[in-house]
Design a protein around this motif. Sequence first.
Motif, PDB file in Angstrom:
ATOM      1  N   LYS A 150      35.530  54.561  40.604  1.00 13.37           N
ATOM      2  CA  LYS A 150      36.535  53.902  39.763  1.00 13.37           C
ATOM      3  C   LYS A 150      37.783  53.658  40.607  1.00 13.37           C
ATOM      4  O   LYS A 150      38.035  54.363  41.589  1.00 13.37           O
ATOM      5  N   TRP A 189      43.121  55.614  33.669  1.00 16.40           N
ATOM      6  CA  TRP A 189      44.098  54.980  32.793  1.00 16.40           C
ATOM      7  C   TRP A 189      45.402  55.773  32.755  1.00 16.40           C
ATOM      8  O   TRP A 189      46.490  55.215  32.710  1.00 16.40           O
ATOM      9  N   GLU A 230      32.034  51.495  39.426  1.00 21.00           N
ATOM     10  CA  GLU A 230      31.548  51.205  38.084  1.00 21.00           C
ATOM     11  C   GLU A 230      32.663  50.758  37.148  1.00 21.00           C
ATOM     12  O   GLU A 230      32.415  50.030  36.193  1.00 21.00           O
ATOM     13  N   GLU A 231      33.883  51.234  37.404  1.00 19.17           N
ATOM     14  CA  GLU A 231      35.020  50.901  36.542  1.00 19.17           C
ATOM     15  C   GLU A 231      36.223  50.561  37.405  1.00 19.17           C
ATOM     16  O   GLU A 231      36.379  51.104  38.494  1.00 19.17           O
ATOM     17  N   LEU A 288      29.421  47.381  38.936  1.00 18.74           N
ATOM     18  CA  LEU A 288      30.605  47.297  38.075  1.00 18.74           C
ATOM     19  C   LEU A 288      30.186  46.961  36.642  1.00 18.74           C
ATOM     20  O   LEU A 288      29.576  45.919  36.389  1.00 18.74           O
ATOM     21  N   LYS A 289      30.557  47.842  35.713  1.00 18.28           N
ATOM     22  CA  LYS A 289      30.221  47.632  34.314  1.00 18.28           C
ATOM     23  C   LYS A 289      31.442  47.295  33.466  1.00 18.28           C
ATOM     24  O   LYS A 289      31.313  46.686  32.407  1.00 18.28           O
ATOM     25  N   SER A 290      32.609  47.729  33.935  1.00 14.71           N
ATOM     26  CA  SER A 290      33.790  47.562  33.087  1.00 14.71           C
ATOM     27  C   SER A 290      35.047  47.395  33.926  1.00 14.71           C
ATOM     28  O   SER A 290      35.229  48.110  34.916  1.00 14.71           O
ATOM     29  N   LEU A 338      28.734  43.129  34.911  1.00 17.67           N
ATOM     30  CA  LEU A 338      29.950  43.099  34.091  1.00 17.67           C
ATOM     31  C   LEU A 338      29.694  42.270  32.831  1.00 17.67           C
ATOM     32  O   LEU A 338      29.169  41.159  32.905  1.00 17.67           O
ATOM     33  N   GLY A 349      39.555  53.550  34.836  1.00 18.99           N
ATOM     34  CA  GLY A 349      38.639  54.554  34.320  1.00 18.99           C
ATOM     35  C   GLY A 349      39.030  55.031  32.935  1.00 18.99           C
ATOM     36  O   GLY A 349      40.215  55.190  32.628  1.00 18.99           O
ATOM     37  N   ASP A 350      38.024  55.287  32.103  1.00 20.97           N
ATOM     38  CA  ASP A 350      38.304  55.792  30.763  1.00 20.97           C
ATOM     39  C   ASP A 350      38.012  57.282  30.645  1.00 20.97           C
ATOM     40  O   ASP A 350      37.993  57.843  29.568  1.00 20.97           O
ATOM     41  N   CYS A 409      38.003  47.330  32.077  1.00 26.51           N
ATOM     42  CA  CYS A 409      38.779  48.262  31.252  1.00 26.51           C
ATOM     43  C   CYS A 409      38.165  48.275  29.859  1.00 26.51           C
ATOM     44  O   CYS A 409      37.904  47.217  29.284  1.00 26.51           O
ATOM     45  N   LYS A 410      37.931  49.463  29.295  1.00 27.03           N
ATOM     46  CA  LYS A 410      37.311  49.547  27.978  1.00 27.03           C
ATOM     47  C   LYS A 410      38.319  49.425  26.844  1.00 27.03           C
ATOM     48  O   LYS A 410      37.929  49.242  25.690  1.00 27.03           O
TER      49      LYS A 410
END
Length: 1004
Positions: free
Chosen positions: A862, A866, A887-888, A923-925, A947, A891-892, A927-928
């Motif tokens: 990440k 956040w 991945e982010e 990379l999936k996100s 993404l 990060g969440d 920002c959630k």
Amino acid sequence: MIEELSDLQLQASDNWCDFYNKLQAGKSNGKLLEIVTNAAEIVTKAATLLCPDFEENTQTLQRKIELLKSRKVDVQADLQNAGKKRKRAVEDWLINVENNITEFETLEQEIQCSRFYSRQKLAERVERMTKEVMELDEQSDFPGGLFLEVDESIGQLMLTPSHNGQAFLQNFDDIWASLMDDNILSIGIYGMGGVGKTTLAMHAHDNLLNEPKFLGHVYWITVSQEFSIHKLQSDIAQALKLDFSCGSEEKKMAAQLFQTFQKMESFVLILDDVWKQIDAEKIGIPPRRDGCKLVITSRSKEVCYRMGCQKIIKVNTLSKQEAWELFLKKFGRDELHPEVEEICKKMVKRCGGLPLALVTLAGSMRGVTDIHEWRDASEELKQSCMGRADMENEVLPILLYSYDRMRDPKLQHCFLYCSLYPEDYPIGREELIKNFISEELMDRRLSWRAENDQGHAILNQLERACLLERDWDGYVKMHDLIRDMALGITKHNHRYMVKTGRHLREIPDVQEWTEDLDKISLMKNSIKEISIGMSPNCPRLSTLILSQNPLKSIPDCFFTQMRGLRTLNLSETSIQYLPHSISDLENLKTLLLKHCYSLKSVPTLEKLRLLTRLDLAYTKIEELPDGVESLTNLKVLDLVGTSLSMIPTGILHSLSLLQKLRLPIDIGVPIEDVLALKQLEDFCGSVNSVSDLNRLITFLQSMTQPSFYSIFLISKFVEQSYLAESRSKLVCFEHQSLMDSSLGEGKILLPRDIEELIFSGSGLRMVSLADGFLMLNNARYIKKCNVYREGEIECIIRLPSTEEQQSRGVSFQSLEGLSLFELPNFIDLFMWEGKGAVAPLLPGIFTQLTDLLIYRCNKMKKFIPWSLLQTLPNLQKLEVISCKEIEEIIGDEDDDGSPIINSSAEVTMPRLKVLKLEDLPKLKSICKGMMICDSIENIIMTRCTNLKKVAPLDGQPSPPPSLKEIRADAKEKEWWESLEWEHPNAINFLQPFVKFVPSWPYSF
């Protein structure tokens, strides 16, 4: 005073050190109190001596900041109440105000923690900020109001001059209506020189960029009087970002351009300053078809007819009232003494309503207050305009009058020198100033820095007089009419021969090389050779410019009758060997051979004892020319990018007047020779050891003049193009230069004013970059840091506790740019030892950071949690490229895995303008949470196909107000169309901003 401050610094350092050691040992006693008291008294005394007005100036700045805050509140209230589209200038002003408020808050914190030896820098920041705040306060009047009358583009705006008057608006409305009319495919705009055709076309261009109808396919090409089909094709290709795969044959180039245009559903092509009919099909411009428009500007109505323009619009001169209003605006005053106003109106009348003449006249008269001078100026202008009957030529006397008004010969000579460059050519300010110095057009100053400052002052004066115009940052150019006027002057008085940018294949006939010529410029042509036996008789010729020609050889006899030559510029030619006759040019002061990539040797320079500037950068010479040690007047020597294998010891020592020295950065400098150069102000080169580095930096800091420097420690593999024209103050460690285990804390000196630091395979044996900084003295105020291929770096800062961080003193508070390249073990920006709650960072850390690039850091998962996003309040550009495990972005989860953000939480990045995500397969996100990023301008996403959502654009009912462009890979259209959006119409309202580009890297 200096000695007293030096003693104070030593005393303060000793006392604080003693205090720190006692505190760590826990021995708090009466002696400790005495130490602290002594230190406090010393600090107070030193701070007062260094900056006696510091407190008062800081309070003044605070008051001005409070007033600016109030003004900001008023402006925002007006904007909210009106609901109209605000001007871009208003948006920029609000952003600048907010930046200054944030910076002042950081400054206050630094002042509270500052010690006496940092107060001087703080005082400089207070002074700079006060000036900026005052300028912002002055700008807050917003002439013409807060809102747009005509919609301005928020896209890639050209530098459109301000405009006034009903005539302009009427002409613009006509042009815009024609552009929106599907039945009109070609538009001609004509009028006399200086009447404002280009200004109108620029304004249309700027508005078209934001017009969905053309999807951003709007292209501006300057044609000019001296053009060729090949050059025009090349300029169009450059605007289209098209590389010709067909070679340089005109027919094949036309076919490739034609195919490129045909693929576009719609486009607008603007050809500015067309002097004669152009065969569009021969260029590669498709014949008329729906959605595609051609706009030309020309001085000739006949040209518009011959090019088949369906709509022809004449740009008339300004009315009497409009001319008067424009003059007052450019003059900078609304009210004049009645007698002065009467004189002004007579002078304005002589301008015939021509905007260029009015602007130039206003610039030349700015600052005049005495009534006698006004009357004299009016009489001068009257005499200058006598005998001019036709309106087309009436502007030239006005321009000539403005030239004469300068009075100062050095200003006039510098202005005329600019005409040696091609028409519509952007001229680098730094290059111009170097030439002003070489040509001795300015007053002599003791240092290179002082001469450079004088050059900038002269260019600023020429800009203020409207005889030069700013093209873009660092460049100026001449309006073609002003250049015509300058060349007219040189034909009669200064005797120039200028044939530039004409694609000449042969050098002018020998008959044109008359005996009275002073300067000749043939730059930017297609001259490959000079006829054998050609030997022009030009005994007075002082300057000869043959740069930017494919010139391969010069006959030996060519220079034999040019013994007065003082400047010879052969830069960017294909020359392999110089004629031996150059060795006899004993009056030569400047020899420029930069970027002559085929040049292998230079004849002896022994007789050229007057030479002050020798530029051999980026040539293939393998040895210094014979006789270099005899050039005892040399001030500038540039050898960057050459094939030299060594600098013989003793050579530099003999060049005692050197002010600027740039050496190949893959060979070590003879340090003793450099330390003997007492006039040195600008240095680029490598040293062989930390000891040599420390000696060189101590030497540079002892100089009375400020210096520029690019210093490399044990440099072997650095790309020399990086330093082509670097003006940064940088130090680079590379090629295992920091492997020495004896290097302890603060053992390596850095200059006090260093701006950029580079680690490139230097062998840093540190887990964190901050630990590496501890070896370096004066690292606190670095503005830019690049880290390449450092195998042990895992993070930027590793923090066992906030207290330890504080004691180590690494703050990164001045860092503006950080680039991390190929760090195989890099995990995170910040790391804390142990588990549990994340400790807060020191106030102000990374608050100045605007640019962050992370490339091939394959252990990162990440970018930042956040909870630490507020650490980067001023981040404007974020690039994450080829990080295979990430991945982010935001990060969440915390480091211990506990969630810290949900989908409804707001995540704000208030100043982010550019987001570039490339080759991030996991990379999936981004920002959630709900990402608020109203400042975003450019987004580029390629090879990020896992993404699903684009956070900065998601959840919004309309595009962010500043959005210019979204780029995606041309092969990934299906991925783009599969993205998920909270708002059902998002894909539609974003479509005009999307560009699908081929699979190669792009930069904003």
